[in-house]
Motif scaffolding. Structure first.
Motif, PDB file in Angstrom:
ATOM      1  N   LYS A 184      12.703   6.274  -4.068  1.00  0.00           N
ATOM      2  CA  LYS A 184      13.511   5.054  -4.235  1.00  0.00           C
ATOM      3  C   LYS A 184      12.765   3.992  -5.022  1.00  0.00           C
ATOM      4  CE  LYS A 184      17.237   5.878  -1.690  1.00  0.00           C
ATOM      5  NZ  LYS A 184      18.605   5.741  -2.173  1.00  0.00           N
ATOM      6  N   PHE A 244       8.072  -3.130  13.788  1.00  0.00           N
ATOM      7  CA  PHE A 244       8.974  -1.993  13.873  1.00  0.00           C
ATOM      8  C   PHE A 244       8.303  -0.913  14.712  1.00  0.00           C
ATOM      9  CE2 PHE A 244      11.215  -3.150   9.733  1.00  0.00           C
ATOM     10  CZ  PHE A 244      12.454  -3.307  10.331  1.00  0.00           C
ATOM     11  N   ARG A 263      12.355   9.971   8.270  1.00  0.00           N
ATOM     12  CA  ARG A 263      13.355   9.203   7.519  1.00  0.00           C
ATOM     13  C   ARG A 263      13.421   7.745   7.991  1.00  0.00           C
ATOM     14  NH1 ARG A 263      17.132  11.416   4.299  1.00  0.00           N
ATOM     15  NH2 ARG A 263      18.798  10.037   4.989  1.00  0.00           N
ATOM     16  N   ARG A 264      13.254   7.549   9.279  1.00  0.00           N
ATOM     17  CA  ARG A 264      13.259   6.168   9.784  1.00  0.00           C
ATOM     18  C   ARG A 264      12.007   5.426   9.338  1.00  0.00           C
ATOM     19  NH1 ARG A 264      16.405   2.886  11.897  1.00  0.00           N
ATOM     20  NH2 ARG A 264      17.962   4.479  11.548  1.00  0.00           N
ATOM     21  N   SER A 271      12.573   4.508   5.876  1.00  0.00           N
ATOM     22  CA  SER A 271      13.560   3.427   5.807  1.00  0.00           C
ATOM     23  C   SER A 271      12.900   2.074   6.094  1.00  0.00           C
ATOM     24  CB  SER A 271      14.683   3.697   6.824  1.00  0.00           C
ATOM     25  OG  SER A 271      15.696   2.725   6.730  1.00  0.00           O
ATOM     26  N   HIS A 272      12.099   2.012   7.142  1.00  0.00           N
ATOM     27  CA  HIS A 272      11.461   0.731   7.492  1.00  0.00           C
ATOM     28  C   HIS A 272      10.457   0.288   6.429  1.00  0.00           C
ATOM     29  CE1 HIS A 272      13.621   0.382  11.107  1.00  0.00           C
ATOM     30  NE2 HIS A 272      12.867   1.124  11.887  1.00  0.00           N
ATOM     31  N   GLU A 276      12.568  -1.131   3.713  1.00  0.00           N
ATOM     32  CA  GLU A 276      13.160  -2.411   4.117  1.00  0.00           C
ATOM     33  C   GLU A 276      12.138  -3.543   4.011  1.00  0.00           C
ATOM     34  OE1 GLU A 276      15.966   0.096   7.170  1.00  0.00           O
ATOM     35  OE2 GLU A 276      14.328  -1.100   7.975  1.00  0.00           O
ATOM     36  N   TYR A 298      13.221  -6.457   1.567  1.00  0.00           N
ATOM     37  CA  TYR A 298      13.780  -7.694   2.125  1.00  0.00           C
ATOM     38  C   TYR A 298      12.657  -8.660   2.505  1.00  0.00           C
ATOM     39  CZ  TYR A 298      17.602  -4.283   2.803  1.00  0.00           C
ATOM     40  OH  TYR A 298      18.539  -3.301   2.625  1.00  0.00           O
ATOM     41  N   LEU A 310      12.609 -10.472   5.924  1.00  0.00           N
ATOM     42  CA  LEU A 310      12.211  -9.586   7.013  1.00  0.00           C
ATOM     43  C   LEU A 310      10.692  -9.559   7.141  1.00  0.00           C
ATOM     44  CD1 LEU A 310      12.756  -7.260   9.096  1.00  0.00           C
ATOM     45  CD2 LEU A 310      12.731  -5.698   7.146  1.00  0.00           C
ATOM     46  N   LYS A 363      23.525   2.724  13.218  1.00  0.00           N
ATOM     47  CA  LYS A 363      22.212   2.761  12.563  1.00  0.00           C
ATOM     48  C   LYS A 363      22.378   3.298  11.157  1.00  0.00           C
ATOM     49  CE  LYS A 363      18.818   2.577  16.101  1.00  0.00           C
ATOM     50  NZ  LYS A 363      17.617   3.121  16.712  1.00  0.00           N
ATOM     51  N   PHE A 364      21.928   2.547  10.207  1.00  0.00           N
ATOM     52  CA  PHE A 364      22.159   2.881   8.807  1.00  0.00           C
ATOM     53  C   PHE A 364      20.819   2.872   8.087  1.00  0.00           C
ATOM     54  CE2 PHE A 364      23.780   2.582   4.537  1.00  0.00           C
ATOM     55  CZ  PHE A 364      25.071   3.105   4.583  1.00  0.00           C
ATOM     56  N   ASN A 365      20.374   4.026   7.685  1.00  0.00           N
ATOM     57  CA  ASN A 365      19.073   4.177   7.059  1.00  0.00           C
ATOM     58  C   ASN A 365      19.104   3.664   5.619  1.00  0.00           C
ATOM     59  OD1 ASN A 365      16.744   5.605   5.727  1.00  0.00           O
ATOM     60  ND2 ASN A 365      16.520   6.412   7.800  1.00  0.00           N
ATOM     61  N   PHE A 366      18.005   3.091   5.190  1.00  0.00           N
ATOM     62  CA  PHE A 366      17.890   2.622   3.803  1.00  0.00           C
ATOM     63  C   PHE A 366      18.201   3.745   2.833  1.00  0.00           C
ATOM     64  CE2 PHE A 366      15.902   1.354  -0.133  1.00  0.00           C
ATOM     65  CZ  PHE A 366      15.977  -0.036  -0.141  1.00  0.00           C
ATOM     66  N   LEU A 367      17.800   4.968   3.209  1.00  0.00           N
ATOM     67  CA  LEU A 367      17.998   6.117   2.319  1.00  0.00           C
ATOM     68  C   LEU A 367      19.479   6.488   2.167  1.00  0.00           C
ATOM     69  CD1 LEU A 367      15.069   8.261   3.769  1.00  0.00           C
ATOM     70  CD2 LEU A 367      15.042   6.974   1.630  1.00  0.00           C
ATOM     71  N   GLU A 368      20.327   5.935   3.045  1.00  0.00           N
ATOM     72  CA  GLU A 368      21.759   6.251   2.977  1.00  0.00           C
ATOM     73  C   GLU A 368      22.532   5.293   2.068  1.00  0.00           C
ATOM     74  OE1 GLU A 368      23.156   7.976   7.208  1.00  0.00           O
ATOM     75  OE2 GLU A 368      22.220   6.010   7.313  1.00  0.00           O
ATOM     76  N   ILE A 369      21.863   4.251   1.600  1.00  0.00           N
ATOM     77  CA  ILE A 369      22.557   3.266   0.757  1.00  0.00           C
ATOM     78  C   ILE A 369      23.137   3.968  -0.475  1.00  0.00           C
ATOM     79  CG2 ILE A 369      22.264   1.210  -0.697  1.00  0.00           C
ATOM     80  CD1 ILE A 369      20.020   0.358   1.233  1.00  0.00           C
ATOM     81  N   GLU A 408      15.168  -4.772  13.510  1.00  0.00           N
ATOM     82  CA  GLU A 408      16.081  -3.646  13.284  1.00  0.00           C
ATOM     83  C   GLU A 408      17.489  -4.135  13.033  1.00  0.00           C
ATOM     84  OE1 GLU A 408      16.182  -0.323  15.882  1.00  0.00           O
ATOM     85  OE2 GLU A 408      14.011  -0.104  15.809  1.00  0.00           O
ATOM     86  N   PHE A 464      18.374  -6.873  11.668  1.00  0.00           N
ATOM     87  CA  PHE A 464      18.447  -7.406  10.309  1.00  0.00           C
ATOM     88  C   PHE A 464      18.439  -6.284   9.269  1.00  0.00           C
ATOM     89  CE2 PHE A 464      16.177  -8.566   6.404  1.00  0.00           C
ATOM     90  CZ  PHE A 464      16.981  -9.593   5.929  1.00  0.00           C
ATOM     91  N   SER A 465      17.472  -5.379   9.371  1.00  0.00           N
ATOM     92  CA  SER A 465      17.325  -4.383   8.310  1.00  0.00           C
ATOM     93  C   SER A 465      18.534  -3.453   8.280  1.00  0.00           C
ATOM     94  CB  SER A 465      16.019  -3.600   8.463  1.00  0.00           C
ATOM     95  OG  SER A 465      15.974  -2.974   9.718  1.00  0.00           O
ATOM     96  N   MET A 507      21.337  -5.331   6.645  1.00  0.00           N
ATOM     97  CA  MET A 507      21.124  -5.473   5.196  1.00  0.00           C
ATOM     98  C   MET A 507      21.342  -4.153   4.469  1.00  0.00           C
ATOM     99  SD  MET A 507      20.727  -8.608   4.577  1.00  0.00           S
ATOM    100  CE  MET A 507      20.124  -8.689   2.887  1.00  0.00           C
ATOM    101  N   ASN A 508      20.942  -3.045   5.081  1.00  0.00           N
ATOM    102  CA  ASN A 508      21.183  -1.744   4.453  1.00  0.00           C
ATOM    103  C   ASN A 508      22.680  -1.528   4.253  1.00  0.00           C
ATOM    104  OD1 ASN A 508      18.453  -1.333   4.556  1.00  0.00           O
ATOM    105  ND2 ASN A 508      18.502   0.083   6.296  1.00  0.00           N
ATOM    106  N   GLN A 544      23.969  -3.739   1.494  1.00  0.00           N
ATOM    107  CA  GLN A 544      23.641  -3.212   0.154  1.00  0.00           C
ATOM    108  C   GLN A 544      24.645  -2.137  -0.235  1.00  0.00           C
ATOM    109  OE1 GLN A 544      21.205  -4.835  -1.471  1.00  0.00           O
ATOM    110  NE2 GLN A 544      21.071  -5.917   0.469  1.00  0.00           N
TER     111      GLN A 544
END
Lengths: 382, 396
Positions: free
Chosen positions: A234, A325, A333-334, A337-338, A341, A345, A348, B18-24, B372, B374-375, B378-379, B382
């Motif tokens: 990404k 976090f 994956r989480r 993701s963090h 993020e 952001y 954050l 729950k929405f992962n950044f990678l899913e955007i 969590e 917030f992020s 925001m995901n 987006q």
């Protein structure tokens, strides 16, 4: 605290600044926080120790089969300290020297000094054993049998056991069958000021994610590298700085290459204290994805350096630290993701680092020393 | 004579998954159907259905009993989707004639801070829903979480309301009591003020063993009410106070059941619909230029917009208004509005003093931390932004 007359013999195999890992640092800081309150003597192997502590330091001369005490070189001798004979020799010499003096309490740190602790207890001095980690943690679930036995014997004999987190306490109950009633938790502290230093100038590296720790299976580096792959897909400009070294270093470098991460991963090896502070201060965020982490002081250090942190739920720090976090170490994956993020952001990462910094300030050495004195009193006066 | 305006609000947000950044950008759905459904069903079982039943019985048994409720549109939509029985029960209660309904923003949103157009649209949507379901046109308006200032009153007047609700806070009352009728500054609107002490006696303290008045019984509460020397007392609480915030084991349901008969022992207390308070003559007008609300100890907007994450998330959401409306896509508009529900911002609060417990109470079912919350939000935003962009590109 004045007026407490307790004579403590601390037994340890490492002592900062001549140290291998977290143990030497922790013992040094415990001693530092107590040096003006209690009468402390620290027994260490022959290290040509030259630190600054207002305590009596006794170095133990004994026969070594390995030349592991070239102390100024930054190698780890704990991993070489693997022979039963060597441990026995050390403990025999240790017992002899300690018994020459009169103490109220023996405070033995980690298994390498437990046999001496047990022996001295038999001679009449109460024993506290301090578990900073377990053999299971250090070896990623492949413990050496004789070490586990030594840990267990120490804890069973001891009047009280000190650990640095509830997380570790649970492990002691579960893996060693030690009753909760004889375990006391004393959290580590942190010297905030050390991490406040400013580093100016341009950051040539660009945004980077920081990891600090020994390269062993318990630290979750395999997971981190796979998460890094997802992050870099990404945000290709992201770098990962991996500070430290260990038995897994070669295989991690190989894995990084296999994942096509060679341009994004920076393996620094062991760094000086000064360099470490700079690494924290210049990082964008800090990760500690440990599979198992008794405490996780590095996470508090990163928070003290005003960085947002991601830690695994299977760590001591996760049980009390709020502004961060928390992830399952296996949830790659989480974790990715963090990381994304926090890079993406800024509100954050700002909010988390400001709040986390304030939270880290709670972990003062004053509190640590109060905790220790409390345990000492309990053992001395019952 | 004390007029008791006993009131409660019913609201459920559309919680996001729950929405992962990678899913955007993958076009996945945002709302946690399973969680929303299971929570709604649980709360219906524990609170909505048994409480509405009691209220309907009370209305039938005590002809002077009056109850005031306000609902958010997202609550009613979820009732329709997950537990239609709740709607039936509400209609039953409405039929007794004891119920008066106040208006809210449809999506329990901070729409007043988004734009006048959006605020009006959400209030009108709500009025339309009240007409459809209950055949009423509310005259009293309660903005989301009672958040209020002079300008909210002006907007409510523009929309045809006669009275408006907010918190009876010392911040603007000073030594004055919340039980006197005031006019909202610069309008003809009656400002109805919540008596937070007597509301919190039920809403918060009811099941607190440390409280010196514990346990609170209906006869004790009725005696307090009769001792009030103000013209009115407005109680406003979360409807889930009954059965969910306080479990039935605490005696909260019995408290409600016995309140009317205990009140009837005092001739100076009467139950009223809030619109009856409009007949009172205002003693003064109240100038409230800054925002107040009923939340937290701060009684302002800081529960939703107190930190930089909340402000940034709110602004990101707000900035999409024009584009979303340009798409003229009703589905995108509805999604955007659901994402504007104030609860999403509330979950991101990092406030510590005192109120963290309340925040955690509402957050723990969804997120382990404000970060969590917030992020995750925001995901989703987006992803939503991309969806809007794509739609606009296609429209062109």
């Amino acid at each position: 605290m004045e007026g407490i007359e307790i004579r403590i013999a601390m037994l340890t195999s490492e002592l900062f600044p001549v140290f291998a890992g977290g143990l030497g640092k922790a013992v040094y800081n415990f001693a530092k926080s107590l040096e003006n309150q209690l009468d402390i003597t620290i027994f260490i192997p022959k290290l040509e120790w030259d630190g600054d502590l207002n305590c009596k330091i006794v170095e133990i001369p004994f026969d070594l089969t390995l030349h592991v005490y070239k102390t100024r070189e930054k190698f780890s001798y704990a991993e070489d300290w693997d022979s039963r004979t060597q441990t026995d020799n050390f403990n025999r010499a240790l017992t002899k020297l300690v018994s020459l003096e009169q103490f109220d309490i023996i405070h033995a740190h980690d298994w390498m000094t437990f046999p001496a602790g047990i022996e001295l207890q038999k001679q009449g001095t109460p024993l506290i054993v301090h578990m900073h980690s377990t053999e299971y943690d250090r070896t990623g679930g492949n413990p050496r049998d004789w070490v586990v036995k030594m840990e267990k014997a120490g804890m069973e004999a001891a009047d009280l056991v000190i650990t640095n987190s509830r997380y570790l306490q649970c492990e002691l109950e579960k893996l060693y069958g030690i009753p909760a009633s004889k375990i006391r938790v004393v959290y580590n502290g942190i010297n905030m000021a050390k991490f406040q230093k400013s580093f100016f100038g341009t950051k040539k590296l660009g945004p980077y994610v920081l990891f600090v720790g020994r390269h062993t299976i318990q630290k979750g580096l395999w997971q981190l590298l796979h998460a890094a792959r997802l992050v870099i897909d990404k945000r290709p400009e992201t770098k990962f700085m991996i500070v430290g070294k260990g038995p897994d270093t070669p295989s991690l470098i190989k894995l990084a290459a296999e994942l096509g991460l060679h341009e994004n991963m920076i393996f620094t090896g062991q760094v000086s204290e000064e360099q470490l502070v700079a690494a924290y201060r210049l990082a964008d965020l800090f990760v500690m994805p440990s599979v198992s982490e008794p405490f996780g002081l590095v996470a508090l250090e990163a928070a003290a350096a005003e960085k947002p942190i991601i830690i695994s739920k299977t760590s001591g720090v996760a049980e009390f630290f709020y502004h961060c976090f928390k992830v399952d170490y296996w949830d790659i994956r989480r974790l990715a993701s963090h990381i994304l993020e926090l890079l993406e952001y800024s509100p954050l990462s700002d909010e988390m680092s400001v709040r986390g910094f304030r939270e880290a300030q709670n972990f003062t050495w004053d509190k640590v020393s109060q905790g220790l004195v409390h345990v000492y009193k309990e053992v001395k006066h019952g | 004579m004390v007029k008791l305006g006993f009131s409660a609000v019913l609201h459920q947000p559309w919680r996001i998954r729950k929405f992962n950044f990678l899913e955007i950008g993958q076009g996945k759905n945002y709302f946690d159907e399973e969680l929303n459904k299971s929570l709604f069903k649980r709360i219906s079982r524990k609170s909505y259905l048994p409480t509405l039943k009691i209220m309907t019985e009370l209305a039938e048994d005590h002809k002077d009993f009056r109850i005031n409720l306000s609902f958010t549109g997202s609550f009613l939509d979820q009732a329709e989707r997950y537990r239609p029985k709740v709607l039936t029960a509400l209609k039953e209660l409405n039929k007794t004639g004891a119920l008066e309904i106040a208006a809210e923003t449809y999506y329990h949103s901070l729409a007043f801070l988004v734009s006048a157009g959006e605020f009006d649209a959400q209030v009108k949507l709500h009025l339309k829903k009240m007409k459809e379901l209950f055949n009423v046109r509310p005259v009293i308006f309660r903005n989301t979480e009672s958040f209020y200032n002079n300008d909210v009153a002006k907007a409510a007047e523009r929309l045809g309301f006669k009275g408006i609700i907010t918190e009876g806070s010392e911040k603007f009352l000073g030594w004055r009591s919340p039980g006197h009728p005031y006019r909202a500054d610069g309008t003809k609107l009656m400002l109805l003020l919540r008596n937070y002490r007597m509301s919190d006696d039920i809403g918060f303290r009811f099941s607190a063993p440390m409280w010196e008045e514990y346990p609170l019984t209906a006869d004790k509460y009725a005696s307090w009410m009769s001792a009030v020397s103000d013209p009115y007392v407005m109680i406003y609480i979360d409807f889930e106070t009954f059965g969910e915030h306080h479990w039935p084991e605490t005696g909260i349901m019995e408290f409600l059941r016995h309140l009317p008969s205990e009140m009837s022992k005092y001739s100076n207390v009467s139950w009223v619909k809030l619109s009856e308070l409009l007949k009172l003559k205002p003693v003064d007008s109240l100038d409230i230029p800054w925002f107040v609300s009923w939340a937290d100890v701060d009684r302002d907007l800081s529960a939703w917009l107190g930190n930089r994450m909340q402000q940034s998330a709110f602004n990101s959401h707000k900035s999409l208004e024009a584009d979303v409306k340009k798409t003229a896509d009703p589905e995108l508009l509805e999604t955007w509005r659901k994402l504007g529900t104030s609860d999403h911002f509330y979950y991101m609060s990092t406030k510590f003093a005192g109120d963290e417990e309340v925040h955690n109470y509402f957050r723990c079912e969804v997120y382990s931390s404000p970060y969590e919350a917030f992020s995750n939000y925001m995901n989703i935003l987006q992803d939503f932004k991309l969806a809007v962009k794509n739609k606009l590109a296609r429209v062109k």
